[in-house]
Enzyme design. Sequence first.
Site, PDB file in Angstrom:
ATOM      1  N   HIS A  31      81.394 -14.626  61.176  1.00  8.09           N
ATOM      2  CA  HIS A  31      81.163 -15.546  62.711  1.00  8.09           C
ATOM      3  C   HIS A  31      81.491 -16.956  62.267  1.00  8.09           C
ATOM      4  CE1 HIS A  31      79.319 -12.111  65.172  1.00  8.09           C
ATOM      5  NE2 HIS A  31      79.402 -11.485  63.965  1.00  8.09           N
TER       6      HIS A  31
ATOM      7  N   GLN B 239      78.819  -8.931  68.774  1.00  9.82           N
ATOM      8  CA  GLN B 239      79.396  -7.860  67.765  1.00  9.82           C
ATOM      9  C   GLN B 239      78.486  -6.767  68.156  1.00  9.82           C
ATOM     10  OE1 GLN B 239      79.527  -8.954  63.607  1.00  9.82           O
ATOM     11  NE2 GLN B 239      79.013  -6.900  62.959  1.00  9.82           N
TER      12      GLN B 239
ATOM     13  N   CYS C 294      80.689 -19.272  64.009  1.00  7.67           N
ATOM     14  CA  CYS C 294      79.670 -20.064  64.644  1.00  7.67           C
ATOM     15  C   CYS C 294      78.715 -20.119  63.532  1.00  7.67           C
ATOM     16  CB  CYS C 294      78.972 -19.371  66.033  1.00  7.67           C
ATOM     17  SG  CYS C 294      78.281 -17.976  65.824  1.00  7.67           S
TER      18      CYS C 294
ATOM     19  N   CYS D 271      82.675 -15.287  70.049  1.00  8.91           N
ATOM     20  CA  CYS D 271      81.369 -15.184  70.447  1.00  8.91           C
ATOM     21  C   CYS D 271      81.065 -15.820  71.817  1.00  8.91           C
ATOM     22  CB  CYS D 271      80.566 -16.222  69.312  1.00  8.91           C
ATOM     23  SG  CYS D 271      79.043 -16.439  69.611  1.00  8.91           S
ATOM     24  N   GLU D 272      80.195 -15.199  72.535  1.00  7.14           N
ATOM     25  CA  GLU D 272      79.889 -15.445  74.026  1.00  7.14           C
ATOM     26  C   GLU D 272      78.885 -16.695  73.964  1.00  7.14           C
ATOM     27  OE1 GLU D 272      76.481 -12.745  75.492  1.00  7.14           O
ATOM     28  OE2 GLU D 272      78.445 -11.834  75.626  1.00  7.14           O
ATOM     29  N   HIS D 273      78.312 -16.766  72.914  1.00 11.54           N
ATOM     30  CA  HIS D 273      77.360 -17.903  72.705  1.00 11.54           C
ATOM     31  C   HIS D 273      77.996 -19.392  72.609  1.00 11.54           C
ATOM     32  CE1 HIS D 273      74.106 -14.876  71.455  1.00 11.54           C
ATOM     33  NE2 HIS D 273      74.183 -14.839  72.669  1.00 11.54           N
ATOM     34  N   HIS D 274      79.068 -19.382  71.702  1.00 10.03           N
ATOM     35  CA  HIS D 274      79.705 -20.711  71.495  1.00 10.03           C
ATOM     36  C   HIS D 274      81.296 -20.866  71.674  1.00 10.03           C
ATOM     37  CE1 HIS D 274      76.258 -20.136  68.585  1.00 10.03           C
ATOM     38  NE2 HIS D 274      76.010 -21.326  69.160  1.00 10.03           N
TER      39      HIS D 274
END
Length: 189
Positions: A148, A120, A150, A78-81
Amino acid sequence: MKDVDYRKIEKAVTMILEAIGENPEREGLIDTPKRVAKMYAEVFEGLNKDPKDYFKTVFNENHDEVVLVKDIPFHSMCEHHLVPFFGHAHVAYIPRDGVVAGLSKLARAVETTAKRPQLQERITSTVADAMMDMLNPIGVYVIIEAEHMCMTMRGIKKPGAKTVTTVARGIYEHDDVKRAEILSLIKMT
């Protein structure tokens, strides 16, 4: 092609360990920065690859019905976390004029696209668009189901929750019967 800066990753991981109050020099952590740098080089190797490349070689088999590779396992970050998400992709297309790609190429396109800091939704559309651009099929339908971390290990903490994304291109955008056919084929064991 940009090389991975292992030393920079090692330094950053050392700083993270220190920032959370850990001792990066203790026995269990002493080689952790090196291991993380090596892991990141591996899990992000898709940054230097283009999924379209897998569709440069095609075959003329005079096949004009659905081709489906289902249950393609993948993992991404995940590019956010920067925590993993993982699941299965289902990739279908209808060849135009009998032009087909090797079956493994569909799985390789998913794998390459997933091996980046990613969303995704972007994996789903990137794979579909690469196939449309390179194979010029009558239609492409991509479905991805993933869990996920996250959502599992932080935040809402709901292990087992799955996210499903779909992308329809070509005939699949408007033909409900063709879409239903793919969904029924995916449900088959």
